[in-house]
Design an enzyme around this catalytic site. Structure first.
Site, PDB file in Angstrom:
ATOM      1  N   LYS A   1      -4.949   3.566  -2.881  1.00 48.66           N
ATOM      2  CA  LYS A   1      -4.386   2.829  -1.881  1.00 48.66           C
ATOM      3  C   LYS A   1      -5.311   2.685  -0.479  1.00 48.66           C
ATOM      4  O   LYS A   1      -5.173   1.826   0.196  1.00 48.66           O
ATOM      5  CB  LYS A   1      -2.960   3.486  -1.524  1.00 48.66           C
ATOM      6  CG  LYS A   1      -1.803   3.339  -2.756  1.00 48.66           C
ATOM      7  CD  LYS A   1      -1.683   2.038  -2.986  1.00 48.66           C
ATOM      8  CE  LYS A   1      -0.400   1.845  -4.147  1.00 48.66           C
ATOM      9  NZ  LYS A   1       0.126   0.416  -4.372  1.00 48.66           N
TER      10      LYS A   1
ATOM     11  N   SER B   1       0.809  -1.165   0.040  1.00 43.37           N
ATOM     12  CA  SER B   1       0.059  -0.038  -0.109  1.00 43.37           C
ATOM     13  C   SER B   1       1.138   1.224   0.227  1.00 43.37           C
ATOM     14  O   SER B   1       1.711   1.277  -0.524  1.00 43.37           O
ATOM     15  CB  SER B   1      -0.981  -0.097   1.011  1.00 43.37           C
ATOM     16  OG  SER B   1      -1.793   1.181   1.159  1.00 43.37           O
ATOM     17  N   SER B   2       0.619   2.189   0.699  1.00 40.48           N
ATOM     18  CA  SER B   2       1.156   3.443   0.723  1.00 40.48           C
ATOM     19  C   SER B   2       0.873   4.412   2.058  1.00 40.48           C
ATOM     20  O   SER B   2      -0.391   4.299   2.425  1.00 40.48           O
ATOM     21  CB  SER B   2       1.147   4.262  -0.522  1.00 40.48           C
ATOM     22  OG  SER B   2       1.649   5.663  -0.173  1.00 40.48           O
TER      23      SER B   2
ATOM     24  N   TYR C   1      -4.179   8.223  -6.804  1.00 40.34           N
ATOM     25  CA  TYR C   1      -3.304   7.264  -6.604  1.00 40.34           C
ATOM     26  C   TYR C   1      -3.623   7.077  -4.794  1.00 40.34           C
ATOM     27  O   TYR C   1      -3.660   5.963  -4.464  1.00 40.34           O
ATOM     28  CB  TYR C   1      -1.682   7.900  -6.547  1.00 40.34           C
ATOM     29  CG  TYR C   1      -0.581   6.694  -5.761  1.00 40.34           C
ATOM     30  CD1 TYR C   1      -0.417   5.653  -6.653  1.00 40.34           C
ATOM     31  CD2 TYR C   1      -0.294   7.196  -4.666  1.00 40.34           C
ATOM     32  CE1 TYR C   1       0.486   4.889  -5.941  1.00 40.34           C
ATOM     33  CE2 TYR C   1       0.691   6.221  -3.990  1.00 40.34           C
ATOM     34  CZ  TYR C   1       1.104   5.287  -4.690  1.00 40.34           C
ATOM     35  OH  TYR C   1       1.983   4.420  -3.964  1.00 40.34           O
TER      36      TYR C   1
END
Length: 280
Positions: free
Chosen positions: A166, A147-148, A162
């Site tokens: 995520k 993920s982030s 984006y």
């Protein structure tokens, strides 16, 4: 004895960056690995890096495939099972972001970019996991999603699509973790902060642009308190930890943040407020 001896791992997006570092590490730790990406030359570089570690050639399967297509995913799963006979670890690492051709960001960015980002970062993870499920259930295996920190509560106005993808991946991680643990399959995630991966140029940024941004982050403690941007192996080590049931068996449906402290800091906290308060 290497901790992943007898295990088979599939790492998506392994032609560079975090995926490459993860594939190399898992292979060094005894796993047979399937590496995949769309760029055959970069994928071969990953394979050669694995082989340089003394890994036998028959422990590595390189599959050039477009993960965004059902055909590419079928090829990936079927060739892995055909060669290795099982699947124990699925690392959903492949991900992307796009820079608008006209420089637009946020809500002004064309919705077609949203569709492309969600197709790679979210839809492909869902469908590949569906295709891998029966094999992972047989092996009582592990899934690690990449993920982030962009998924967190902090706004991401320049990379909105984006960040949304995520955030959806984090919910997918939690939900599938509960769904699959009843079958003996663990699902977790890692949320990297700034990492030198080569994604900048893949996004369409000019050469050197990401490095310039990374240098700025490292010199400002409100961006990265540790003062150092991450390297792919930093994240690969977390992925290996989550894939190792002996070490992380009681961790279910979680995302481990690896960001040098970035998400711990508010802008006002990054400065020495006491010195301001006590200054003449």
């Amino acid at each position: 004895m290497a901790r992943f001896n007898g295990k088979v791992a599939l790492v998506t997006g392994s032609s560079n960056g975090i995926g490459r570092a993860t594939a190399v590490l898992l292979a060094q730790e005894g796993a047979k690995v399937t590496i995949t990406g769309r760029n055959s030359e970069r994928l071969e570089e990953t394979k050669q890096e694995i082989l340089k570690s003394g890994i036998a050639a028959d422990h590595v399967l390189a599959v050039v495939a477009d993960l965004a297509t059902e055909e590419g995913q079928d090829k990936l799963i079927n060739s892995t099972i055909q060669k290795f006979g099982r699947l124990d670890i699925l690392v959903n690492n492949a991900g992307t972001a796009f820079i608008d051709s006209q420089g637009r960001v946020g809500i002004d960015q064309d919705v077609s970019d949203y569709d492309k980002v969600m197709r790679i970062n979210m839809r492909s993870v869902v469908t590949l996991t569906q295709k891998a499920k029966e094999h992972l259930v047989k092996a009582k295996g592990e899934i690690v999603n990449v993920s982030s920190v962009a998924a967190g509560p902090q706004a991401q106005p320049d990379m909105m699509y984006y960040a949304m993808s995520k955030a959806a991946l984090d919910q997918f991680t939690r939900s599938t973790a509960v769904n699959l643990i009843q079958h003996g399959v663990r699902v977790n995630a890692v949320s990297p902060g700034g990492v030198t991966t080569g994604i900048g140029e893949a996004m369409g940024l000019p050469a050197g642009a990401f490095e310039k941004m990374a240098s700025f982050w490292e010199s400002h403690k409100e961006c990265i308190p540790s003062g150092k941007i991450g390297e792919p192996v930093d994240i690969a080590n977390v992925i290996a930890f989550l894939a190792d049931r002996k070490l992380s068996s009681y961790i279910i449906g979680q995302s481990i943040v690896a960001d040098g402290g970035s998400t711990l800091v508010m802008g006002m906290q990054a400065h020495d407020m006491m010195s301001i308060l006590t200054s003449p």
